[in-house]
Design a protein around this motif. Sequence first.
Motif, PDB file in Angstrom:
ATOM      1  N   LYS A  31       0.801  -1.196  -0.132  1.00 44.00           N
ATOM      2  CA  LYS A  31       0.009   0.079  -0.084  1.00 44.00           C
ATOM      3  C   LYS A  31       0.813   1.203  -0.077  1.00 44.00           C
ATOM      4  N   ALA A  32       1.983   1.261   0.759  1.00 46.25           N
ATOM      5  CA  ALA A  32       2.720   2.284   0.928  1.00 46.25           C
ATOM      6  C   ALA A  32       3.606   2.643  -0.463  1.00 46.25           C
ATOM      7  N   ARG A  33       3.722   1.583  -1.038  1.00 41.59           N
ATOM      8  CA  ARG A  33       4.608   1.700  -2.371  1.00 41.59           C
ATOM      9  C   ARG A  33       3.758   1.652  -3.810  1.00 41.59           C
ATOM     10  N   ARG A  34       2.391   1.641  -3.561  1.00 40.56           N
ATOM     11  CA  ARG A  34       1.511   1.693  -4.525  1.00 40.56           C
ATOM     12  C   ARG A  34       1.665   0.429  -5.314  1.00 40.56           C
ATOM     13  N   THR A  35       1.823  -0.607  -4.825  1.00 42.67           N
ATOM     14  CA  THR A  35       1.846  -1.894  -5.861  1.00 42.67           C
ATOM     15  C   THR A  35       1.220  -2.920  -5.122  1.00 42.67           C
ATOM     16  N   GLU A  36       1.288  -4.067  -5.583  1.00 40.12           N
ATOM     17  CA  GLU A  36       0.479  -5.032  -5.350  1.00 40.12           C
ATOM     18  C   GLU A  36       1.108  -6.080  -4.442  1.00 40.12           C
ATOM     19  N   ALA A  37       0.752  -6.863  -3.230  1.00 38.62           N
ATOM     20  CA  ALA A  37       1.575  -7.377  -2.219  1.00 38.62           C
ATOM     21  C   ALA A  37       2.388  -8.620  -2.865  1.00 38.62           C
ATOM     22  N   ASP A  38       1.976  -9.239  -3.956  1.00 38.10           N
ATOM     23  CA  ASP A  38       2.759 -10.308  -4.370  1.00 38.10           C
ATOM     24  C   ASP A  38       4.004  -9.752  -5.177  1.00 38.10           C
ATOM     25  N   GLN A  39       4.093  -8.266  -5.420  1.00 38.75           N
ATOM     26  CA  GLN A  39       5.120  -7.498  -5.842  1.00 38.75           C
ATOM     27  C   GLN A  39       6.386  -7.484  -4.738  1.00 38.75           C
ATOM     28  N   ILE A  40       5.951  -7.795  -3.508  1.00 40.05           N
ATOM     29  CA  ILE A  40       6.971  -7.382  -2.479  1.00 40.05           C
ATOM     30  C   ILE A  40       7.767  -8.627  -2.104  1.00 40.05           C
ATOM     31  N   SER A  41       9.067  -8.802  -2.175  1.00 37.24           N
ATOM     32  CA  SER A  41       9.897  -9.961  -1.993  1.00 37.24           C
ATOM     33  C   SER A  41       9.677 -10.157  -0.639  1.00 37.24           C
ATOM     34  N   ARG A  42       9.885 -11.710  -0.370  1.00 35.80           N
ATOM     35  CA  ARG A  42       9.763 -12.320   0.820  1.00 35.80           C
ATOM     36  C   ARG A  42      10.876 -12.886   1.450  1.00 35.80           C
ATOM     37  N   PRO A  43      11.006 -12.911   2.690  1.00 33.44           N
ATOM     38  CA  PRO A  43       9.883 -12.322   3.684  1.00 33.44           C
ATOM     39  C   PRO A  43       9.843 -11.073   3.581  1.00 33.44           C
ATOM     40  N   ALA A  44       8.752 -10.380   4.003  1.00 32.68           N
ATOM     41  CA  ALA A  44       8.532  -9.051   3.644  1.00 32.68           C
ATOM     42  C   ALA A  44       9.104  -8.426   5.091  1.00 32.68           C
ATOM     43  N   ALA A  45       9.400  -9.183   6.032  1.00 33.10           N
ATOM     44  CA  ALA A  45       9.970  -8.499   7.105  1.00 33.10           C
ATOM     45  C   ALA A  45      11.255  -8.042   6.910  1.00 33.10           C
ATOM     46  N   ALA A  46      12.139  -8.781   5.949  1.00 34.83           N
ATOM     47  CA  ALA A  46      13.430  -8.263   5.540  1.00 34.83           C
ATOM     48  C   ALA A  46      13.343  -6.778   5.263  1.00 34.83           C
ATOM     49  N   HIS A  47      12.326  -6.224   4.760  1.00 37.26           N
ATOM     50  CA  HIS A  47      12.271  -4.912   4.225  1.00 37.26           C
ATOM     51  C   HIS A  47      12.281  -3.991   5.464  1.00 37.26           C
ATOM     52  N   LEU A  48      12.134  -4.433   6.512  1.00 42.53           N
ATOM     53  CA  LEU A  48      12.008  -3.592   7.731  1.00 42.53           C
ATOM     54  C   LEU A  48      13.187  -3.837   8.860  1.00 42.53           C
ATOM     55  N   GLN A  49      14.206  -4.534   8.391  1.00 43.64           N
ATOM     56  CA  GLN A  49      15.362  -5.157   9.220  1.00 43.64           C
ATOM     57  C   GLN A  49      16.381  -3.547   9.307  1.00 43.64           C
ATOM     58  N   THR A  50      16.912  -3.562  10.218  1.00 47.74           N
ATOM     59  CA  THR A  50      18.240  -2.462  10.274  1.00 47.74           C
ATOM     60  C   THR A  50      19.473  -3.243  10.581  1.00 47.74           C
ATOM     61  N   THR A  51      20.589  -2.763  10.284  1.00 52.04           N
ATOM     62  CA  THR A  51      21.728  -3.184  10.375  1.00 52.04           C
ATOM     63  C   THR A  51      22.666  -2.383  11.117  1.00 52.04           C
ATOM     64  N   THR A  52      23.371  -3.154  12.309  1.00 48.65           N
ATOM     65  CA  THR A  52      24.239  -2.008  13.134  1.00 48.65           C
ATOM     66  C   THR A  52      25.605  -1.827  12.038  1.00 48.65           C
ATOM     67  N   TYR A  53      26.336  -1.114  12.793  1.00 53.88           N
ATOM     68  CA  TYR A  53      27.586  -0.730  12.323  1.00 53.88           C
ATOM     69  C   TYR A  53      28.828  -2.013  12.429  1.00 53.88           C
ATOM     70  N   ASP A  54      28.186  -3.032  13.385  1.00 53.74           N
ATOM     71  CA  ASP A  54      29.037  -4.100  13.619  1.00 53.74           C
ATOM     72  C   ASP A  54      28.624  -5.125  12.375  1.00 53.74           C
ATOM     73  N   GLY A  55      27.293  -4.900  11.805  1.00 46.79           N
ATOM     74  CA  GLY A  55      26.981  -5.835  10.850  1.00 46.79           C
ATOM     75  C   GLY A  55      25.891  -6.775  11.452  1.00 46.79           C
ATOM     76  N   THR A  56      25.400  -6.457  12.559  1.00 52.83           N
ATOM     77  CA  THR A  56      24.418  -7.358  13.256  1.00 52.83           C
ATOM     78  C   THR A  56      23.108  -6.686  12.612  1.00 52.83           C
ATOM     79  N   VAL A  57      22.112  -7.744  12.323  1.00 51.07           N
ATOM     80  CA  VAL A  57      20.918  -7.320  11.468  1.00 51.07           C
ATOM     81  C   VAL A  57      19.771  -7.445  12.612  1.00 51.07           C
ATOM     82  N   ILE A  58      19.205  -6.587  12.941  1.00 48.05           N
ATOM     83  CA  ILE A  58      17.976  -6.424  13.908  1.00 48.05           C
ATOM     84  C   ILE A  58      16.741  -6.493  13.282  1.00 48.05           C
TER      85      ILE A  58
END
Length: 639
Positions: A31-58
């Motif tokens: 919805k935010a990107r004005r596209t369809e859900a099947d166009q979002i690569s999975r897992p979708a949660a990976a789009h919400l991950q952050t990475t620290t300066y040590d390379g740790t994925v949160i």
Amino acid sequence: MPPPSDASAPDVDLRAARQAWDDAVAGVLAKARRTEADQISRPAAAHLQTTTYDGTVIDPLYTRADELPEPPLPGGFPFVRGREATRDVMRGWHVTTRLGALDADPADTNAAILEALTTGTSALWLTPTADPGDLTRILDGVLLDLAPLTLDAGPHTTAAAHALFDLLDERAAAPTSGSAPAPDASTTRITLGVDTLTAQFAGVDAVTHDEAIALTRAAVARPEEIRALVVDATVFHDAGASDAQEIGAAIAAGLTHVRMAVEAGLSIADVLDTIAFRFAATDQQFETIAKFRAARRVWARVAEVLGAPDHGDAPTHAVTSAAMMTRRDPWVNMLRTTLAAFGAGLGGADQVTVAPFDSALPPGALGVSRSFAHRMAVNTQLLLLEESHLGRVLDPAAGSWYVESLTDATARAAWDVFTGIEAQGGYREALASGELAAAIAAVRDRRADDVAHRRHAITGVSEFPDVAEKPLPTAAPSAARPVARHAEPFETLRDRSDAHLAATGSRPTVLLAPLGSLAEYTPRTTFTTNLLGAGGVGVIDPGPGADLAAAVADTGSPVAVVCGTDKRYATEAGDTVAALRAAGVTRVLLAGTEKAVADLEGDRRPDGFLSLGIDAVAALTDILDLLTAQDADTAGVPA
């Protein structure tokens, strides 16, 4: 509901719930990107991950699937959950205040200490005068068995330490003389502050190697609990180190201290019992919690390898980060230090020092007293302890899937940094080669790039700035060592704005050229105003349907920013850009991305674009160069 017959059913339910949540995330992103859900690569949660300066994925979500084995209780190896099993939960951590100065009057320092101890301070971090004879007067009336004392005397540490030993011996020999009774040696906790190795990294004066060994030997022989050596990891943090680099470098320095002392004839256990650590606490509260828990775990592992695991419980002293403090809108620093103290306290720090909110400014720059700033610093901790009761539970973050995972990842990353330093031959070799400084500088540069692109937001500086803020002194307070403050690039731009305000009577100003209705252009005028304000640049918004030629004539600004929707840009941007140029504007920018006007050419094409993700420092520097050059020409002053 009866329990499931299949033992694996809970895991199946968890997977199903996780998948349903991920589907929901995909829907929101689509919805935010004005596209369809099947166009979002999975897992979708990976789009919400952050990475620290040590390379740790949160990850954005942690579940039972992320559960790790529960660490031992506080007071037990590897001390992840704290070094004390029986800490007084009514006291919590020690509220530590930094007092004194080499050139201070002993009577004034003594008065400040006694006042601090009656207004919430429970431990002292003291810089005594250069004259060791002053220490008796400075500590007159101070009960050293009730208030832990840390010395910070730099190259004068040996003289200060022996003066302190003499004072302790005098009080023990004549318990009824003086204004302070004899201290109970079993509860007297003193740190001498010998930081030879970390001082070398910071380039500040400290005692010699031989003095450090002598003081370590003297500390071992004393009846009190005396930690001679302090590994001050804040020097790495101030230089730009990541959390893992800060811990790893500190552990390497600590091990080097042990090796030097053992070579001089001291036992491993005795040396381990004379070491303390000092780490920076930041407004990244969860990372700070994890940092202190991870640091204890890594040092305990070193003690285990050395054959003395029960002696790997070195105390930790948290100091709120100097790098995160700002000169602009410094009142926000109170919030930053609150988060930092929160993280350090919950992370199990034994002592916490909160820097005054105006510590990045010269004394008196805000027109507030030093006592007010110090009182706010102490009250920050008292609120957390006395009103929020954060000290009532040891390691309250234990069991959090997120905190435990982050602690584990931070400890592993720190261990990699530590073993990397060891592979270079140890701390002193890594320091001499410049490799340690280079690795930290690389992280500092990455963070600076994030700040410049506003991926790392600094409230009141790079985001939501107050352009009308009263000009501040540009001179920084004297510091024993340099600090790579995150806000400095933007604050340098603000200093330029202040200088031209003083020279011309007005701030550098940009004209906004709004397209369409108020509802249409407001989002981008707001964005532009916020962005330009971060550089001390004001804006003039003539409103919808304004005569732009007249507005250009009124403002005289050589820079204008077209603001509107992409739909408006498609039909009106080119004509607006051309009209602004015809009116005398020499630099026309567009609030948005280049693709919105990809078909425009020549005089109808904007000179640049202001959008999310740009290098804001570079863009603002370019704009200020143009605006201040014009102002300087007008006022007859150099740019």
